[in-house]
Design a protein around this motif. Structure first.
Motif, PDB file in Angstrom:
ATOM      1  N   HIS A  52       0.818  -1.109   0.017  1.00  0.00           N
ATOM      2  CA  HIS A  52      -0.063  -0.154   0.027  1.00  0.00           C
ATOM      3  C   HIS A  52       0.884   1.287  -0.037  1.00  0.00           C
ATOM      4  N   GLY A  53       2.194   1.315  -0.049  1.00  0.00           N
ATOM      5  CA  GLY A  53       3.102   2.058  -0.114  1.00  0.00           C
ATOM      6  C   GLY A  53       4.491   1.681  -0.608  1.00  0.00           C
ATOM      7  N   HIS A  54       5.432   2.879  -1.173  1.00  0.00           N
ATOM      8  CA  HIS A  54       6.485   2.547  -1.609  1.00  0.00           C
ATOM      9  C   HIS A  54       7.420   3.064  -0.311  1.00  0.00           C
ATOM     10  N   PRO A  55       8.372   2.311   0.232  1.00  0.00           N
ATOM     11  CA  PRO A  55       9.305   2.951   1.062  1.00  0.00           C
ATOM     12  C   PRO A  55       9.966   3.941   0.828  1.00  0.00           C
ATOM     13  N   ALA A  94      10.527 -11.355 -10.250  1.00  0.00           N
ATOM     14  CA  ALA A  94       9.459 -10.616  -9.448  1.00  0.00           C
ATOM     15  C   ALA A  94       9.112  -9.235  -9.777  1.00  0.00           C
ATOM     16  N   PHE A  95       8.095  -8.692  -9.571  1.00  0.00           N
ATOM     17  CA  PHE A  95       7.642  -7.609  -9.453  1.00  0.00           C
ATOM     18  C   PHE A  95       7.193  -6.853  -8.395  1.00  0.00           C
ATOM     19  N   PHE A  96       7.150  -5.569  -8.191  1.00  0.00           N
ATOM     20  CA  PHE A  96       6.860  -4.871  -7.136  1.00  0.00           C
ATOM     21  C   PHE A  96       5.716  -3.885  -7.366  1.00  0.00           C
ATOM     22  N   LEU A  97       4.417  -3.654  -6.893  1.00  0.00           N
ATOM     23  CA  LEU A  97       3.539  -2.666  -7.268  1.00  0.00           C
ATOM     24  C   LEU A  97       3.280  -1.909  -5.878  1.00  0.00           C
ATOM     25  N   ALA A  98       3.404  -0.698  -5.801  1.00  0.00           N
ATOM     26  CA  ALA A  98       3.131   0.089  -4.609  1.00  0.00           C
ATOM     27  C   ALA A  98       1.937   1.241  -4.998  1.00  0.00           C
ATOM     28  N   THR A 139       0.627   4.651  -4.455  1.00  0.00           N
ATOM     29  CA  THR A 139       1.226   6.015  -4.003  1.00  0.00           C
ATOM     30  C   THR A 139       0.186   7.064  -4.344  1.00  0.00           C
ATOM     31  N   SER A 140       0.122   7.992  -3.711  1.00  0.00           N
ATOM     32  CA  SER A 140      -0.444   9.265  -3.541  1.00  0.00           C
ATOM     33  C   SER A 140       0.018  10.560  -4.310  1.00  0.00           C
ATOM     34  N   GLN A 141       1.280   9.851  -4.770  1.00  0.00           N
ATOM     35  CA  GLN A 141       2.031  10.756  -6.002  1.00  0.00           C
ATOM     36  C   GLN A 141       1.329  11.095  -6.935  1.00  0.00           C
ATOM     37  N   PRO A 142       1.230  12.244  -7.534  1.00  0.00           N
ATOM     38  CA  PRO A 142       0.307  12.573  -8.927  1.00  0.00           C
ATOM     39  C   PRO A 142       0.889  11.853 -10.033  1.00  0.00           C
ATOM     40  N   PRO A 143      -0.173  11.185 -10.618  1.00  0.00           N
ATOM     41  CA  PRO A 143       0.139  10.452 -12.115  1.00  0.00           C
ATOM     42  C   PRO A 143       0.522  11.317 -12.924  1.00  0.00           C
ATOM     43  N   HIS A 144       1.292  10.693 -13.879  1.00  0.00           N
ATOM     44  CA  HIS A 144       1.833  11.569 -15.042  1.00  0.00           C
ATOM     45  C   HIS A 144       1.099  11.336 -16.365  1.00  0.00           C
ATOM     46  N   GLY A 145       0.422  12.408 -16.561  1.00  0.00           N
ATOM     47  CA  GLY A 145      -0.519  12.173 -17.893  1.00  0.00           C
ATOM     48  C   GLY A 145      -2.071  11.654 -17.635  1.00  0.00           C
ATOM     49  N   GLY A 146      -2.210  11.334 -16.110  1.00  0.00           N
ATOM     50  CA  GLY A 146      -3.314  10.811 -15.867  1.00  0.00           C
ATOM     51  C   GLY A 146      -3.401   9.347 -15.924  1.00  0.00           C
ATOM     52  N   ALA A 147      -2.206   8.776 -16.215  1.00  0.00           N
ATOM     53  CA  ALA A 147      -1.918   7.329 -16.440  1.00  0.00           C
ATOM     54  C   ALA A 147      -2.086   6.738 -14.823  1.00  0.00           C
ATOM     55  N   ALA A 148      -2.806   5.440 -14.600  1.00  0.00           N
ATOM     56  CA  ALA A 148      -2.942   4.853 -13.436  1.00  0.00           C
ATOM     57  C   ALA A 148      -1.671   4.281 -12.841  1.00  0.00           C
ATOM     58  N   PHE A 149      -0.657   4.009 -13.980  1.00  0.00           N
ATOM     59  CA  PHE A 149       0.447   3.361 -13.465  1.00  0.00           C
ATOM     60  C   PHE A 149       1.734   4.289 -14.023  1.00  0.00           C
ATOM     61  N   SER A 150       2.850   4.337 -13.123  1.00  0.00           N
ATOM     62  CA  SER A 150       4.158   4.641 -13.481  1.00  0.00           C
ATOM     63  C   SER A 150       5.166   3.708 -12.957  1.00  0.00           C
ATOM     64  N   SER A 151       6.408   3.869 -13.775  1.00  0.00           N
ATOM     65  CA  SER A 151       7.519   2.974 -13.299  1.00  0.00           C
ATOM     66  C   SER A 151       8.401   3.664 -12.210  1.00  0.00           C
ATOM     67  N   ARG A 152       9.149   2.917 -11.400  1.00  0.00           N
ATOM     68  CA  ARG A 152      10.258   3.559 -10.740  1.00  0.00           C
ATOM     69  C   ARG A 152      11.525   2.648 -10.611  1.00  0.00           C
ATOM     70  N   GLU A 175       9.381  -2.045 -10.800  1.00  0.00           N
ATOM     71  CA  GLU A 175       8.840  -1.400  -9.704  1.00  0.00           C
ATOM     72  C   GLU A 175       7.769  -0.461 -10.399  1.00  0.00           C
ATOM     73  N   ILE A 176       6.626  -0.636  -9.970  1.00  0.00           N
ATOM     74  CA  ILE A 176       5.331   0.042 -10.518  1.00  0.00           C
ATOM     75  C   ILE A 176       4.747   0.852  -9.211  1.00  0.00           C
ATOM     76  N   LEU A 177       4.384   1.954  -9.713  1.00  0.00           N
ATOM     77  CA  LEU A 177       3.318   2.735  -8.910  1.00  0.00           C
ATOM     78  C   LEU A 177       2.174   2.904  -9.294  1.00  0.00           C
ATOM     79  N   PHE A 178       1.303   2.502  -8.266  1.00  0.00           N
ATOM     80  CA  PHE A 178      -0.291   2.589  -8.635  1.00  0.00           C
ATOM     81  C   PHE A 178      -0.974   3.784  -8.317  1.00  0.00           C
ATOM     82  N   HIS A 179      -1.318   4.640  -8.977  1.00  0.00           N
ATOM     83  CA  HIS A 179      -1.912   5.950  -8.698  1.00  0.00           C
ATOM     84  C   HIS A 179      -3.397   5.876  -8.293  1.00  0.00           C
ATOM     85  N   THR A 180      -3.522   5.380  -7.097  1.00  0.00           N
ATOM     86  CA  THR A 180      -5.232   5.114  -6.850  1.00  0.00           C
ATOM     87  C   THR A 180      -5.481   5.684  -5.431  1.00  0.00           C
ATOM     88  N   THR A 181      -6.577   5.444  -4.919  1.00  0.00           N
ATOM     89  CA  THR A 181      -7.142   5.966  -3.690  1.00  0.00           C
ATOM     90  C   THR A 181      -8.280   5.037  -3.113  1.00  0.00           C
TER      91      THR A 181
END
Length: 417
Positions: free
Chosen positions: A13-16, A41-45, A47-60, A65-71
């Motif tokens: 539910h969060g990236h360290p 292996a993959f890591f999905l976290a 995040t409350s960080q604002p998405p880029h271009g409105g996308a649900a996901f971004s890589s880190r 390592e994938i950020l999931f921009h949801t709430t």
């Protein structure tokens, strides 16, 4: 151990990098150990960080390592309301990765429906959930503390209504059913403490579906440190608190205990408070802590926030670590870190704290929320300085991250079988 042939998706539910809570760190440590071993292996976290271009996901860092921009909009059911449209993009991601095992370290902020979404999209994948606290059982921040401050020993619709009488008992009943319906999609649960497992078994999860596996520490953090605190005459003994500062961590209990010490004993004591977020607490609590600190003067020193990599150095300078939480706790990482550094602990006699520290062997228990009892323990440590070294020698090696991963792999393999 040879690497497995399964593809694993670790979900947090969060990236360290943004959220340094124990569950987030445990999830990422496990993922890092897998990658170090060469696992797929993959890591999905979330995040409350604002998405880029409105996308649900971004890589880190890399594409694994994938950020999931949801709430999460419904804190009662842990349900997503305004962002339900993102589940389609989540399903697309699952289809792209196609993991054999999905290991979630939480559902908070992600949405409880995530288990059903995974099951519907990947019917043959194995779903594992690590339970880090009691959120599914308790509406009071998952603490299992009643709103009057007393410990809660078991939830029921009527008892929950007594704590939150703006919510009807029937709604608490339906909340439990809703959460359990989604939990039914989970193949196996992992609990970092036996105490937490027992609570969830009492709540209704089948005992055989929960394995107890402690969160392992990386090698650098788990290596034994020569604390340099042998039995020598010193002007003061140093006691230290590490962690988030909030009303449930018992900072005020520790400070009140110091005020109860005889003056001659207090002059031989130094207490360090290492922690953050005091300024984010309610003003009444802030004032209480600041007033106690002012009263104690140089006896208690507020050191402020610290980074996780600083812990070995900080622990090297203390004689005792104190964990005075007034709630049950599960498996506080500071206990593992202190034991790894051969630093004995003084902990509340409840929950995972009393399970991890053996009273009179590698630390002391004191009655939770009781400053007088804690003061008596501190006085004993001062009056019997040789006991510290004996307890340090009694500390057993902690579970290392590589060993922790091996235990998880057995759960994955058993589930796949």
């Amino acid at each position: 151990m040879n690497k497995s042939n399964t593809r694993t998706l670790i979900v947090s539910h969060g990236h360290p990098d943004f959220n340094k809570g124990g569950a987030e760190v445990a999830a990422y440590n496990l993922y890092s150990a897998m990658r170090d071993r060469g696992e797929d292996a993959f890591f999905l976290a979330r995040t409350s960080q604002p998405p880029h271009g409105g996308a649900a996901f971004s890589s880190r860092k890399d594409k694994r390592e994938i950020l999931f921009h949801t709430t999460m909009d419904d804190g009662f059911l842990f349900s997503n309301l305004k962002t339900r449209h993102l589940w389609q993009e989540f399903r697309d991601l699952l289809q792209l990765i196609k993991p054999d095992v999905v290991h979630l370290h939480h559902y908070f902020l992600l949405g409880i429906e995530i288990f059903t979404e995974i099951r519907n999209m990947l019917p043959h994948a194995r779903i594992v959930l690590t339970l880090h606290e009691y959120l599914a059982i308790c509406h009071n921040k998952g603490l299992m503390i009643k709103t009057n401050g007393k410990l809660c020993y078991g939830a029921s619709a009527r008892d929950c209504y007594n704590c939150f009488n703006s919510v009807q008992p029937g709604d608490f009943f339906l909340r439990e059913k809703y959460i359990k319906n989604h939990f039914d999609m989970v193949d196996h649960f992992i609990s970092p403490s036996l105490f937490l497992k027992k609570r969830y078994v009492e709540w209704g999860i089948e005992e055989a579906k929960i394995s107890v596996i402690e969160n392992g520490l990386p090698e650098a953090a788990s290596s034994v440190i020569d604390a340099g605190n042998e039995d020598i005459l010193k002007p003061k003994q140093t006691f230290a608190f590490f962690g988030q500062i909030n009303p449930y961590k018992g900072i005020d209990v520790l400070l009140q205990a110091l005020t109860l010490l005889p003056k001659a004993i207090r002059q031989q004591v130094r207490v360090e408070i290492h922690g953050a977020n005091l300024d984010q607490q309610e003003s009444k609590y802030q004032e209480k802590v600041k007033k106690l600190l002012k009263k104690l003067g140089k006896t208690a020193i507020f050191q402020g926030a610290y980074e996780q990599h600083e812990m070995p150095t900080l622990l090297r300078a203390v004689d005792w670590a104190v964990v005075p939480s007034i709630w049950w706790e599960n498996s506080p990482v500071v206990i593992q870190e202190a034991l790894a550094a051969k630093v004995p602990l003084i902990v509340s006699n409840i929950g995972g704290m009393s399970e991890k520290v053996r009273d009179g062997i590698d630390g002391f228990h004191f009655r939770h929320s009781n400053p007088a009892d804690l003061a008596a323990v501190i006085e004993r440590c001062v009056m019997q300085p040789t006991i510290r070294s004996k307890m340090s020698d009694n500390i057993k090696p902690i579970l290392k991250l590589e060993e922790c991963l091996s235990l998880h792999q057995k759960v994955y393999t058993s589930s796949l079988a």
